[in-house]
Design a protein around this motif. Sequence first.
Motif, PDB file in Angstrom:
ATOM      1  N   SER B 111       0.814  -1.216   0.000  1.00 27.29           N
ATOM      2  CA  SER B 111       0.000   0.000   0.000  1.00 27.29           C
ATOM      3  C   SER B 111       0.847   1.264   0.000  1.00 27.29           C
ATOM      4  O   SER B 111       0.365   2.332  -0.395  1.00 27.29           O
ATOM      5  CB  SER B 111      -0.904   0.000   1.236  1.00 27.29           C
ATOM      6  OG  SER B 111      -0.127  -0.080   2.415  1.00 27.29           O
ATOM      7  N   SER B 162       2.879  -7.401   3.880  1.00 27.77           N
ATOM      8  CA  SER B 162       1.827  -7.781   4.844  1.00 27.77           C
ATOM      9  C   SER B 162       1.366  -9.218   4.623  1.00 27.77           C
ATOM     10  O   SER B 162       0.169  -9.511   4.722  1.00 27.77           O
ATOM     11  CB  SER B 162       0.625  -6.833   4.736  1.00 27.77           C
ATOM     12  OG  SER B 162       1.002  -5.505   4.917  1.00 27.77           O
ATOM     13  N   ARG B 169       2.528  -9.238  11.690  1.00 27.34           N
ATOM     14  CA  ARG B 169       1.216  -9.849  11.438  1.00 27.34           C
ATOM     15  C   ARG B 169       0.240  -8.926  10.702  1.00 27.34           C
ATOM     16  O   ARG B 169      -0.961  -8.884  11.012  1.00 27.34           O
ATOM     17  CB  ARG B 169       0.588 -10.303  12.747  1.00 27.34           C
ATOM     18  CG  ARG B 169       1.447 -11.329  13.469  1.00 27.34           C
ATOM     19  CD  ARG B 169       0.830 -11.640  14.793  1.00 27.34           C
ATOM     20  NE  ARG B 169       1.425 -12.822  15.400  1.00 27.34           N
ATOM     21  CZ  ARG B 169       0.916 -13.437  16.453  1.00 27.34           C
ATOM     22  NH1 ARG B 169      -0.200 -13.003  16.983  1.00 27.34           N
ATOM     23  NH2 ARG B 169       1.494 -14.483  16.964  1.00 27.34           N
ATOM     24  N   GLY B 170       0.780  -8.135   9.793  1.00 19.28           N
ATOM     25  CA  GLY B 170      -0.077  -7.301   8.955  1.00 19.28           C
ATOM     26  C   GLY B 170      -0.742  -6.156   9.686  1.00 19.28           C
ATOM     27  O   GLY B 170      -1.615  -5.496   9.142  1.00 19.28           O
ATOM     28  N   ARG B 171      -0.308  -5.915  10.912  1.00 19.95           N
ATOM     29  CA  ARG B 171      -1.010  -4.881  11.697  1.00 19.95           C
ATOM     30  C   ARG B 171      -0.507  -3.482  11.390  1.00 19.95           C
ATOM     31  O   ARG B 171      -1.204  -2.501  11.630  1.00 19.95           O
ATOM     32  CB  ARG B 171      -0.805  -5.148  13.188  1.00 19.95           C
ATOM     33  CG  ARG B 171      -1.528  -6.380  13.663  1.00 19.95           C
ATOM     34  CD  ARG B 171      -1.177  -6.652  15.120  1.00 19.95           C
ATOM     35  NE  ARG B 171      -1.697  -7.948  15.509  1.00 19.95           N
ATOM     36  CZ  ARG B 171      -1.186  -8.675  16.489  1.00 19.95           C
ATOM     37  NH1 ARG B 171      -0.162  -8.223  17.179  1.00 19.95           N
ATOM     38  NH2 ARG B 171      -1.713  -9.839  16.777  1.00 19.95           N
ATOM     39  N   GLN B 172       0.746  -3.388  10.931  1.00 13.81           N
ATOM     40  CA  GLN B 172       1.389  -2.082  10.809  1.00 13.81           C
ATOM     41  C   GLN B 172       1.511  -1.657   9.354  1.00 13.81           C
ATOM     42  O   GLN B 172       1.619  -2.492   8.449  1.00 13.81           O
ATOM     43  CB  GLN B 172       2.802  -2.171  11.388  1.00 13.81           C
ATOM     44  CG  GLN B 172       2.861  -1.983  12.889  1.00 13.81           C
ATOM     45  CD  GLN B 172       2.986  -0.522  13.247  1.00 13.81           C
ATOM     46  OE1 GLN B 172       2.167   0.296  12.823  1.00 13.81           O
ATOM     47  NE2 GLN B 172       3.980  -0.164  14.020  1.00 13.81           N
ATOM     48  N   LEU B 173       1.551  -0.336   9.148  1.00 15.37           N
ATOM     49  CA  LEU B 173       1.865   0.204   7.831  1.00 15.37           C
ATOM     50  C   LEU B 173       3.212  -0.354   7.364  1.00 15.37           C
ATOM     51  O   LEU B 173       4.107  -0.553   8.181  1.00 15.37           O
ATOM     52  CB  LEU B 173       2.038   1.724   7.919  1.00 15.37           C
ATOM     53  CG  LEU B 173       0.892   2.645   7.607  1.00 15.37           C
ATOM     54  CD1 LEU B 173       1.394   4.093   7.670  1.00 15.37           C
ATOM     55  CD2 LEU B 173       0.321   2.371   6.234  1.00 15.37           C
ATOM     56  N   PRO B 174       3.374  -0.560   6.050  1.00 14.66           N
ATOM     57  CA  PRO B 174       4.678  -0.947   5.531  1.00 14.66           C
ATOM     58  C   PRO B 174       5.769   0.034   6.005  1.00 14.66           C
ATOM     59  O   PRO B 174       5.490   1.230   6.136  1.00 14.66           O
ATOM     60  CB  PRO B 174       4.494  -0.865   4.016  1.00 14.66           C
ATOM     61  CG  PRO B 174       3.034  -1.122   3.825  1.00 14.66           C
ATOM     62  CD  PRO B 174       2.346  -0.512   5.005  1.00 14.66           C
ATOM     63  N   SER B 188       6.346   3.633  15.591  1.00 13.39           N
ATOM     64  CA  SER B 188       4.977   4.044  15.910  1.00 13.39           C
ATOM     65  C   SER B 188       4.210   4.533  14.683  1.00 13.39           C
ATOM     66  O   SER B 188       3.056   4.199  14.486  1.00 13.39           O
ATOM     67  CB  SER B 188       5.025   5.141  16.967  1.00 13.39           C
ATOM     68  OG  SER B 188       3.855   5.916  16.930  1.00 13.39           O
ATOM     69  N   GLY B 189       4.825   5.360  13.880  1.00 11.10           N
ATOM     70  CA  GLY B 189       4.087   6.025  12.794  1.00 11.10           C
ATOM     71  C   GLY B 189       3.706   7.441  13.178  1.00 11.10           C
ATOM     72  O   GLY B 189       3.537   8.296  12.320  1.00 11.10           O
ATOM     73  N   ASN B 190       3.546   7.715  14.464  1.00 11.39           N
ATOM     74  CA  ASN B 190       3.390   9.098  14.909  1.00 11.39           C
ATOM     75  C   ASN B 190       4.778   9.712  15.053  1.00 11.39           C
ATOM     76  O   ASN B 190       5.762   8.993  15.148  1.00 11.39           O
ATOM     77  CB  ASN B 190       2.647   9.159  16.235  1.00 11.39           C
ATOM     78  CG  ASN B 190       1.150   9.073  16.025  1.00 11.39           C
ATOM     79  OD1 ASN B 190       0.681   8.872  14.916  1.00 11.39           O
ATOM     80  ND2 ASN B 190       0.409   9.226  17.082  1.00 11.39           N
ATOM     81  N   LEU B 385       0.080  -7.624  -0.745  1.00 13.69           N
ATOM     82  CA  LEU B 385      -1.071  -6.993  -0.084  1.00 13.69           C
ATOM     83  C   LEU B 385      -2.421  -7.595  -0.495  1.00 13.69           C
ATOM     84  O   LEU B 385      -3.269  -7.864   0.339  1.00 13.69           O
ATOM     85  CB  LEU B 385      -1.063  -5.479  -0.358  1.00 13.69           C
ATOM     86  CG  LEU B 385      -2.191  -4.690   0.318  1.00 13.69           C
ATOM     87  CD1 LEU B 385      -2.117  -4.788   1.832  1.00 13.69           C
ATOM     88  CD2 LEU B 385      -2.152  -3.221  -0.115  1.00 13.69           C
ATOM     89  N   PRO B 391      -1.882 -13.092   7.280  1.00 18.03           N
ATOM     90  CA  PRO B 391      -2.220 -13.524   8.639  1.00 18.03           C
ATOM     91  C   PRO B 391      -3.738 -13.681   8.747  1.00 18.03           C
ATOM     92  O   PRO B 391      -4.487 -12.973   8.069  1.00 18.03           O
ATOM     93  CB  PRO B 391      -1.730 -12.375   9.511  1.00 18.03           C
ATOM     94  CG  PRO B 391      -0.784 -11.585   8.670  1.00 18.03           C
ATOM     95  CD  PRO B 391      -1.219 -11.768   7.261  1.00 18.03           C
ATOM     96  N   MET B 396      -6.301 -10.268  14.270  1.00 18.13           N
ATOM     97  CA  MET B 396      -6.576  -8.853  14.512  1.00 18.13           C
ATOM     98  C   MET B 396      -6.887  -8.584  15.993  1.00 18.13           C
ATOM     99  O   MET B 396      -6.636  -7.504  16.508  1.00 18.13           O
ATOM    100  CB  MET B 396      -7.778  -8.500  13.635  1.00 18.13           C
ATOM    101  CG  MET B 396      -8.125  -7.072  13.504  1.00 18.13           C
ATOM    102  SD  MET B 396      -9.274  -6.877  12.110  1.00 18.13           S
ATOM    103  CE  MET B 396     -10.714  -7.771  12.643  1.00 18.13           C
TER     104      MET B 396
END
Lengths: 338, 417
Positions: B111, B162, B169-174, B188-190, B385, B391, B396
């Motif tokens: 993505s 992902s 486990r596909g939870r996070q942004l690439p 974190s991404g923040n 993707l 996963p 989730m």
Amino acid sequence: MARMTMIEAIRDALDVAMGADPSVVVFGEDVGYFGGVFRCTAGLQAKYGKTRCFDTPINESGIVGAGIGMAAYGLKPVVEIQFADYMYPAYDQIVSEAARLRYRSAGQFTCPMVIRMPTGGGIFGGQTHSQSPEALLTHVTGLKTVVPSNPRDAKGLLLAAIEDPDPVIFMEPKRLYNGPFDGHHDRPVTAWKSHEMGEVPEGHYTVPLGKAVLRRQGRAATVLTYGTMVHVALAAAEESGVDAEVIDLRTLLPLDMEAIVASVNKTGRCLVLHEATLTSGYGAELAALVQAECFWHLEAPVRRVAGWDTPYPHTHEWSYFPGPARVAEALRQLVEVA
Amino acid sequence: METPDPNEYPPLSLAVPEPEVRPGGQPDFSHVAIPRAGTVRRPPVDVDPEEIRDLAFTIIRVLNREGQAVGPWAEALDITPEDLLEGLRHMMTLRIYDARMLNAQRQQKTSFYMQHLGEEAISCAFQRALAPGDMNFPTYRQAGLLIAAGYPLSAMMNQIFSNSEDPMRGRQLPVCYSSREHGFFTISGNLATQFIQAVGWGMASAISGDRKISAAWIGDGSTAESDFHAALVFASTYKAPVVLNIVNNQWAISTFQGIARGGSGTFAARGHGFGIPSLRVDGNDYLAVLAVAKWAAERARRNLGPTLIEYVTYRAGGHSTSDDPSAYRPAEESTAWPLGDPILRLKNHLIALGIWSDDRHAQAEAEILAEITEQQKRAEAIGTLHHGQHPSPADMFEDVYAEMPPHLLKQRHEAGF
């Protein structure tokens, strides 16, 4: 009337407000020269100058705090938080300051500010670009919270928010920026130019805060929702065969109880729908109000459909997102209650 | 005392800084003062910060135009030809990996992606100053830390795609990797949130009487966040064993570094108000980065406290795959950047040393590309993707808590998992 995307409608509202009132100033991360990462402020700096539309340092607390100072002075700041997920560093300024300025100074100082923030998921944004934190804001007394579902409302509501004497949180469902999205992520994208709500009147008009609108008439159940979920609810009503009435709340606070009570008293059944996580979400407030105001008309318990109580996942976005299949199933179950 | 009469003053006006050039203009970096390589002194690690205030306003450089490593920072480097060749290989790997993943994003196999183009030296070299057990708190543009720490490229690709082998486990942004084992804290991404956490990690090591140190990472734009300033005051007060890294790549999406920097002259100078030794270094010079990182890590290990480092570099690519920099800066600006390309500079050094050649470089490039392409094929065979294995959606609901509370269990059942 011009056909516009929600981005263009928001930009148009800002343009109208800045043109009419020199006290309106627009700022935030990347909003100046570039015009914002979603382009909602494109062209405003060129048109109104860099002291009325400008880039800020990356500090959301600073953006909101400076906005409060300007609003108290007498300007009308319209600030942008780049993603609602970035709001948290500004939370102290929003909760302890913007929301209470009028109260604690007995009206000596006020905060006529708008805080815009793109919200919601559906763009594979992962946990830090997808959240819907509206309940964290509606829980704070002193704030008004608005969530438009289409370009025409977005422009009118934003102009009403800018003219409001108190701080208004303006949440823009980013998945609706370019077209109505009904949750069918595997189908071709519809553009606003082919949708009647993409028709946006020219010049100044307002959509009043606190007025909901009926998007679909029905007799079997009432769906209370807002933002992206309005379109999901409309799709689910068609696909479920349940003759649901869909109410687009538009403003979460102040809330149009009159419209809610009239509809639920008529249908006797109520589904509350939002993309945000379930527990202590805004839907809990709606469910409590409906049971208190419509108890003797209810034929089934009020039902909620919402995002699961997990962080917003990346890969499993469409297992997480409360799409039309989940909503349709909930509607069928709701009308089956004897 | 007389009350001042405001009418005697001209009206106020707001200052809003602007970059020198915008699209359509000619890039001009003549205002960037660049000292000759080898000319900036190297103080002892226990120096009084007051005595090195000037080092926050210069640029420490090691590699000169002839590809020689010169000056006191070069002399202090204890580095073998094998180390140098490995460093070059890490940077080349990161660049080729980036190119492949960018392309995969265009092919909708993922993505989103963020590349390091032009900034490879910083993370690749820095990692070599750390020891096993030390912890980085990286941003999204330090994947070189993982590569230099020996983290498998296959695991990185699985995260980008992902797929079912994604360690996150596909939870996070690439690009939001995590590997505790490799000293790489979960991203974190923040922005800026983790700068202060690195200080906390270092404080924990000191509280525990341990020997581990930590490294905080932040970009020029994010130094404006309050968490950056929180980190500086905590690090200063408790003399935390932490290296505070600012990567100044000139651009925060569309916002030039002058908006975050304000009037302080440099980002390194931010450390002065906190009494933290603060250095500015050529971020496109692998050896300068390594030398300064080792100096700062040595200070942390000797319990001398934090060091602030500003790496002067240039983000040659877009901020991310969602960004088009030609809308806010001249396209030619990256080629006009005066500090050159980090890979080319180290390559020229190795050639000057007589241990490398253009042919060997081309051959190495081909080898790395072949290896990455092979790994990518395997990762894509597992899944990307929108295709292959992912996963389970049931996953989730895991790891929200150590033990799944009843309401989540109920929701998982309702979701059909």
